[in-house]
Design an enzyme around this catalytic site. Structure first.
Site, PDB file in Angstrom:
ATOM      1  N   HIS A  68       0.809  -1.217   0.000  1.00 37.95           N
ATOM      2  CA  HIS A  68       0.000   0.000   0.000  1.00 37.95           C
ATOM      3  C   HIS A  68       0.841   1.266   0.000  1.00 37.95           C
ATOM      4  O   HIS A  68       0.297   2.370   0.055  1.00 37.95           O
ATOM      5  CB  HIS A  68      -0.912  -0.012   1.219  1.00 37.95           C
ATOM      6  CG  HIS A  68      -0.171  -0.198   2.506  1.00 37.95           C
ATOM      7  ND1 HIS A  68       0.456  -1.382   2.822  1.00 37.95           N
ATOM      8  CD2 HIS A  68       0.075   0.641   3.536  1.00 37.95           C
ATOM      9  CE1 HIS A  68       1.045  -1.269   3.998  1.00 37.95           C
ATOM     10  NE2 HIS A  68       0.837  -0.055   4.443  1.00 37.95           N
ATOM     11  N   LYS A 121       9.654  -9.541  -1.760  1.00 32.53           N
ATOM     12  CA  LYS A 121       9.226 -10.491  -0.732  1.00 32.53           C
ATOM     13  C   LYS A 121       9.319 -11.907  -1.277  1.00 32.53           C
ATOM     14  O   LYS A 121       8.918 -12.162  -2.420  1.00 32.53           O
ATOM     15  CB  LYS A 121       7.782 -10.190  -0.293  1.00 32.53           C
ATOM     16  CG  LYS A 121       7.253 -11.140   0.769  1.00 32.53           C
ATOM     17  CD  LYS A 121       5.885 -10.734   1.282  1.00 32.53           C
ATOM     18  CE  LYS A 121       4.783 -10.991   0.298  1.00 32.53           C
ATOM     19  NZ  LYS A 121       3.433 -10.921   0.929  1.00 32.53           N
ATOM     20  N   ASP A 152      -3.889  -6.981  -1.988  1.00 31.61           N
ATOM     21  CA  ASP A 152      -4.205  -7.852  -0.865  1.00 31.61           C
ATOM     22  C   ASP A 152      -5.037  -7.170   0.219  1.00 31.61           C
ATOM     23  O   ASP A 152      -5.433  -7.818   1.186  1.00 31.61           O
ATOM     24  CB  ASP A 152      -2.931  -8.472  -0.265  1.00 31.61           C
ATOM     25  CG  ASP A 152      -1.970  -7.451   0.320  1.00 31.61           C
ATOM     26  OD1 ASP A 152      -2.234  -6.231   0.224  1.00 31.61           O
ATOM     27  OD2 ASP A 152      -0.930  -7.868   0.871  1.00 31.61           O
ATOM     28  N   ARG A 153      -5.311  -5.885   0.072  1.00 31.28           N
ATOM     29  CA  ARG A 153      -6.116  -5.177   1.067  1.00 31.28           C
ATOM     30  C   ARG A 153      -7.431  -4.711   0.452  1.00 31.28           C
ATOM     31  O   ARG A 153      -7.571  -4.634  -0.760  1.00 31.28           O
ATOM     32  CB  ARG A 153      -5.353  -3.975   1.635  1.00 31.28           C
ATOM     33  CG  ARG A 153      -4.081  -4.387   2.359  1.00 31.28           C
ATOM     34  CD  ARG A 153      -3.326  -3.196   2.906  1.00 31.28           C
ATOM     35  NE  ARG A 153      -2.063  -3.640   3.489  1.00 31.28           N
ATOM     36  CZ  ARG A 153      -1.576  -3.217   4.648  1.00 31.28           C
ATOM     37  NH1 ARG A 153      -2.234  -2.334   5.359  1.00 31.28           N
ATOM     38  NH2 ARG A 153      -0.423  -3.669   5.096  1.00 31.28           N
ATOM     39  N   GLU A 189      -6.841  -8.895   9.500  1.00 23.36           N
ATOM     40  CA  GLU A 189      -6.099  -7.883  10.234  1.00 23.36           C
ATOM     41  C   GLU A 189      -6.831  -6.550  10.116  1.00 23.36           C
ATOM     42  O   GLU A 189      -7.470  -6.275   9.094  1.00 23.36           O
ATOM     43  CB  GLU A 189      -4.684  -7.733   9.672  1.00 23.36           C
ATOM     44  CG  GLU A 189      -3.840  -8.974   9.822  1.00 23.36           C
ATOM     45  CD  GLU A 189      -2.437  -8.802   9.269  1.00 23.36           C
ATOM     46  OE1 GLU A 189      -1.539  -9.533   9.718  1.00 23.36           O
ATOM     47  OE2 GLU A 189      -2.238  -7.935   8.385  1.00 23.36           O
ATOM     48  N   GLU A 190      -6.692  -5.716  11.132  1.00 23.69           N
ATOM     49  CA  GLU A 190      -7.387  -4.443  11.119  1.00 23.69           C
ATOM     50  C   GLU A 190      -6.868  -3.516  10.020  1.00 23.69           C
ATOM     51  O   GLU A 190      -7.527  -2.554   9.651  1.00 23.69           O
ATOM     52  CB  GLU A 190      -7.248  -3.754  12.478  1.00 23.69           C
ATOM     53  CG  GLU A 190      -5.836  -3.522  12.957  1.00 23.69           C
ATOM     54  CD  GLU A 190      -5.074  -2.479  12.179  1.00 23.69           C
ATOM     55  OE1 GLU A 190      -5.683  -1.460  11.797  1.00 23.69           O
ATOM     56  OE2 GLU A 190      -3.875  -2.682  11.929  1.00 23.69           O
ATOM     57  N   SER A 191      -5.691  -3.813   9.487  1.00 28.23           N
ATOM     58  CA  SER A 191      -5.076  -2.957   8.480  1.00 28.23           C
ATOM     59  C   SER A 191      -5.618  -3.278   7.087  1.00 28.23           C
ATOM     60  O   SER A 191      -4.868  -3.352   6.121  1.00 28.23           O
ATOM     61  CB  SER A 191      -3.548  -3.090   8.517  1.00 28.23           C
ATOM     62  OG  SER A 191      -3.164  -4.444   8.413  1.00 28.23           O
ATOM     63  N   THR A 225       0.741  -9.381  14.338  1.00 30.12           N
ATOM     64  CA  THR A 225       0.521  -8.866  12.996  1.00 30.12           C
ATOM     65  C   THR A 225       1.474  -9.547  12.022  1.00 30.12           C
ATOM     66  O   THR A 225       2.650  -9.713  12.305  1.00 30.12           O
ATOM     67  CB  THR A 225       0.738  -7.340  12.983  1.00 30.12           C
ATOM     68  OG1 THR A 225      -0.245  -6.727  13.830  1.00 30.12           O
ATOM     69  CG2 THR A 225       0.618  -6.785  11.586  1.00 30.12           C
TER      70      THR A 225
END
Length: 541
Positions: free
Chosen positions: A112, A124, A279-280, A361-363, A342
C-alpha cells in the site's frame, strides 16, 4: 554466467512483508542483486526449482524482474512462471504458487506504499504454501546479506515479458502467463457468480476503486466482464508505475474520492477499494463505512451463505490489534478463535494445520484458506455474495450485526515518520511502566491490566515476543500501541483504540466520539502528543 564480487549493504533485513526501501536504494548497483542472491542462498539454492515471479506494476518492477530472472537462471532454476508484463497481484501470486506446485515465489511490491522514482519498492519471498516466508527464513536471508561477497548472474539479453508463452534464458524455462485468468477462475469456483450476475442485472450499482494499482485488470475482468456490472464500475483501473500519484492504501483518508461518492446524495449501492498489490480492501455502503474489524466479523457470521464455505468454517483468527468483534461471532458459532501477532505468516501456519478457514487484520486485510495471503477482491466478493443472499444493503447488514453481537467501536490512529529514537524511547518508557499501570484511574477508566504481547504458535511452538503493547481497561475497552514494520522512512506508531457496547442502546455513535475517553486516557498514560510535538495523528481509520 558471471560471478560478480560484492560487499554487504546495511539494513537488508526483511520485515513482515519482505524488504522495503526507497526505490533509489534498490536501484543502487548490486543492491537488488545482493538481496536476491542472499534469498536464494538462504533457501538452499534454486537449482532444479520452479518459482513464480510478479508484482504490482510499480516503478522499477520490470527492471527488477529481469535481474531476478538472470540470477535465477545462473543458479540453475528449472522454470520461472512470470506474470505478463511482470504483473501479479499478491493473492494471484499465492494462488499460482499453489496451483502450479511451485517451490516458492518472489513478489515485487511495497503493498500500500506509494510508488515512483522517489517512492517505495519492495521484494518479498513466499514459500511453497503460497504464504510469506516465516521468521526462520527471513532471519536466514538477513544473516546471509551480512556476509555475502559475490552474486551470480547470467549474461544474456532481457526476456520479452510482454507476450504470453514460453522461452528460454540459458537452460531455464521462462513461462509468461496471463496474470488474471487463473485468479478469476478461482474466484468463480468459490462464489455464486450466477446470483451475482442476477444482482447486477437487476440494477445493483457498485463502484470499485483500484487506485491505479494492480487490481484494475482483475476487477474489470471479474465485475464488468464476468458478472455484468456496468462499464465504468471499476475506476482508476489502469495500473501505473507511480499509481497516478495516488497513495494506494484503501482507507478513508487515501480513498477519499470513493468516500465522497459513497457519502454523497447519488451514491451507488456498494463501494470498495483495493491497494497497490491487491491484498487489502475497504468496504463502504451508501452512507456507511465498514471498519476492517467489523468486516471480518460480518464475513465470519455470514460465510455459510457463500458456496465455498457452505460447510462452515474450521475456525477464525485475527491479529492482536484487530478488534474482538470476530471473537463474539466465534463464541456464538462455537468456533475456535486465535489471536496472533501482525503478519500473515502467522495465519498461514494455522491454515496449513487445518485450524482456521478465515482470518483478518485491522489494516484492511482479510482472507481465507483459498490462498495464503490476504485477498482484497476476495473480500469484496464475499460482501457481494452476502448482499445477494440476504437481499439487504450494507447499512442494514451492519445494523443487524450490531443488534445481534453488540458493537466494538474501533479506530486506528497513525503517527507517521516519527524519529526512530524518539519512538523507541517513548515505547521503552511505557515498557518500564507496564507493571505499575494496573489499577490506575484515568479519564474515568480503570486499567485492568497492561502487557507486551507475546505469541506461542500452537502449531510449531515458536515464540514471537515484543509484538505490541496492550493497555486493557475494565469493561472491555483497550488501547494497543506498536511500531509498524511496513514503512520506509522513520517510524510509524500505530495506536489502536477499542470500546465494546453490548447494546441495544449506544450502537450508532460516531466512533471517534464513542472512543473519546480511550483516546484521552491513552494520551495521559503515554504522552504521544506531548513527547512528539504532534497535534494529532496523521491518519485516522
Amino acid at each position: 554466467m558471471t560471478t560478480h564480487p560484492t560487499r554487504p549493504f546495511e539494513g537488508q533485513k526483511p520485515g513482515t512483508s519482505g524488504l522495503r526501501k526507497k526505490t533509489p536504494v534498490f536501484m543502487q548497483p548490486g543492491y537488488l542483486e545482493n538481496f536476491v542472491q542472499s534469498t536464494f542462498d538462504a533457501i538452499g539454492g534454486v537449482a532444479g526449482k520452479t518459482l513464480v515471479l510478479g508484482g504490482d506494476g510499480r516503478y522499477f518492477g520490470v527492471e527488477a524482474a529481469q535481474v531476478i530472472l538472470k540470477i535465477a537462471a545462473a543458479g540453475g532454476a528449472a522454470r520461472m512462471i512470470v506474470g505478463q508484463g511482470s504483473w501479479l497481484s499478491t493473492p494471484a501470486a499465492s494462488n499460482l504458487i499453489r496451483l502450479r506446485k511451485a517451490d516458492g515465489g518472489i513478489i515485487l511490491s511495497a503493498s500500500h506504499n506509494p510508488g515512483g522514482p522517489d517512492e517505495d519498492f519492495g521484494v518479498k519471498y513466499n514459500m511453497a504454501n503460497g504464504g510469506p516466508a516465516p521468521e526462520a527464513v527471513t532471519d536466514a536471508i538477513f544473516a546471509r546479506t551480512q556476509v555475502i561477497d559475490s552474486y551470480r548472474k547470467l549474461d544474456a539479453p532481457d526476456v520479452n515479458l510482454t507476450m504470453v508463452g514460453e522461452s528460454r534464458l540459458g537452460d531455464m524455462v521462462v513461462d509468461v502467463i496471463d496474470p488474471v485468468s487463473a485468479y478469476a477462475d478461482m474466484m468463480e469456483s468459490i462464489f455464486d457468480f450466477k446470483a451475482l450476475r442476477g444482482l447486477f442485472h437487476e440494477g445493483f450499482a457498485m463502484r470499485m476503486d483500484s487506485m491505479c494499482a494492480i487490481t484494475g485488470p482483475y476487477a474489470v475482468e471479474i465485475f464488468e466482464n464476468r458478472l455484468g456490472a456496468a462499464k465504468g464500475t471499476v475506476v482508476h483501473e489502469q495500473p501505473l508505475p507511480d499509481f497516478g500519484g495516488m497513495h494506494p492504501d484503501p482507507n478513508p483518508t487515501w480513498a477519499h474520492e470513493l468516500m465522497a461518492e459513497m457519502m454523497g446524495p447519488d451514491a451507488p449501492d456498494f463501494g470498495a477499494a483495493s491497494d497497490g498489490d491487491g491484498d487489502r480492501n475497504m468496504i463502504v455502503g451508501r452512507g456507511i463505512y465498514v471498519s476492517p474489524s467489523d468486516s471480518l466479523a460480518v464475513i465470519a457470521a455470514n460465510a455459510h451463505l457463500v458456496p465455498g464455505y457452505a460447510q462452515g468454517l474450521k475456525g477464525v483468527a485475527r491479529s492482536m490489534p484487530t478488534s474482538a468483534a470476530v471473537d463474539r461471532v466465534a463464541e456464538a458459532l462455537k468456533l475456535a478463535c486465535y489471536e496472533t501477532p501482525t503478519g500473515w505468516k502467522f495465519f498461514g501456519n494455522l491454515m496449513d494445520a487445518g485450524r482456521v478457514s478465515l482470518c483478518g487484520e485491522e489494516s484492511f486485510g482479510t482472507g481465507s484458506d483459498h490462498v495464503r495471503e490476504k485477498d482484497g477482491l476476495w473480500a469484496v466478493l464475499m460482501w457481494l455474495n452476502i448482499i445477494a443472499a440476504r437481499n439487504m444493503g450494507v447499512a442494514e447488514i451492519m445494523a443487524d450485526h450490531w443488534e445481534t453481537f453488540g458493537r466494538n467501536y474501533y479506530s486506528r490512529h497513525d503517527y507517521e515518520a516519527l524519529p526512530v529514537d524518539q519512538a523507541n524511547a517513548m515505547l521503552g518508557d511505557l515498557r518500564d511502566r507496564l507493571s505499575s499501570l494496573k489499577g490506575t484511574q484515568v479519564q474515568g477508566l480503570v486499567v485492568q491490566d497492561a502487557d507486551e504481547f507475546s505469541y506461542e504458535d500452537p502449531v510449531d511452538g515458536s515464540i514471537s515476543a515484543h509484538q505490541g503493547f496492550r493497555i486493557l481497561f475494565e469493561g472491555g475497552s483497550r488501547a494497543v500501541l506498536r511500531l509498524s514494520g511496513t514503512g520506509t522512512e522513520g517510524a510509524t506508531l500505530r495506536v489502536y483504540l477499542e470500546r465494546y457496547v453490548a447494546g441495544p442502546e449506544g450502537l450508532t455513535e460516531d466512533p471517534q466520539h464513542a472512543l473519546a475517553p480511550i483516546i484521552a486516557a491513552t494520551e495521559d498514560l503515554v504522552g504521544i502528543k506531548a513527547r512528539t510535538g504532534r497535534k494529532g495523528p496523521d491518519v485516522i481509520t
